[in-house]
Design a protein around this motif. Structure first.
Motif, mmCIF file in Angstrom:
data_model
loop_
_atom_site.group_PDB
_atom_site.id
_atom_site.type_symbol
_atom_site.label_atom_id
_atom_site.label_comp_id
_atom_site.label_asym_id
_atom_site.label_seq_id
_atom_site.Cartn_x
_atom_site.Cartn_y
_atom_site.Cartn_z
ATOM 1 N N SER A 26 0.904 -1.406 -0.139
ATOM 2 C CA SER A 26 0.245 0.028 0.280
ATOM 3 C C SER A 26 1.244 1.235 -0.205
ATOM 4 O O SER A 26 0.953 2.314 -0.853
ATOM 5 N N ALA A 30 1.122 3.767 -3.083
ATOM 6 C CA ALA A 30 0.920 5.195 -2.744
ATOM 7 C C ALA A 30 2.353 5.982 -3.381
ATOM 8 O O ALA A 30 1.399 7.517 -3.226
ATOM 9 N N VAL A 34 1.849 8.913 -5.860
ATOM 10 C CA VAL A 34 2.368 10.714 -5.844
ATOM 11 C C VAL A 34 2.915 10.970 -6.480
ATOM 12 O O VAL A 34 3.298 12.460 -7.474
#
Length: 88
Positions: A26, A30, A34
């Motif tokens: 995870s 992420a 980004v």
């Protein structure tokens, strides 16, 4: 060892592998999102820009969750695998 015990042990092992990998995957997702958004907004297409922050995030979350991962694996071994091995 019967088939039921074998498949139950296999299921528990796969579940532990899934639970252990959730934090790392995870955070990698992420960080990738980004950095990808940053690259799309700035039009910077540097290959190391995607690799280095993602690697740093993975190492950091691995360091933070190392105790949880170790405890989960120890519980699997002590509760499931060692009794099967000792019992024959």
């Amino acid at each position: 060892m019967t088939e039921a015990v074998f498949y139950d042990t296999l299921r528990q092992g796969l579940w532990v592998a899934f639970v252990i990998s959730i934090p790392i995957l995870s955070v990698a997702l992420a960080a990738g999102l980004v950095v990808g958004l940053f690259q799309a907004l700035t039009s910077i297409q540097e290959m190391t820009l995607t690799f280095v922050p993602k690697l740093g995030a993975i190492v950091a979350i691995f360091w933070v969750t190392m105790a949880f991962m170790s405890e989960t694996l120890v519980n699997l071994f002590q509760g499931t695998l060692i009794p099967i091995i000792a019992g024959g």
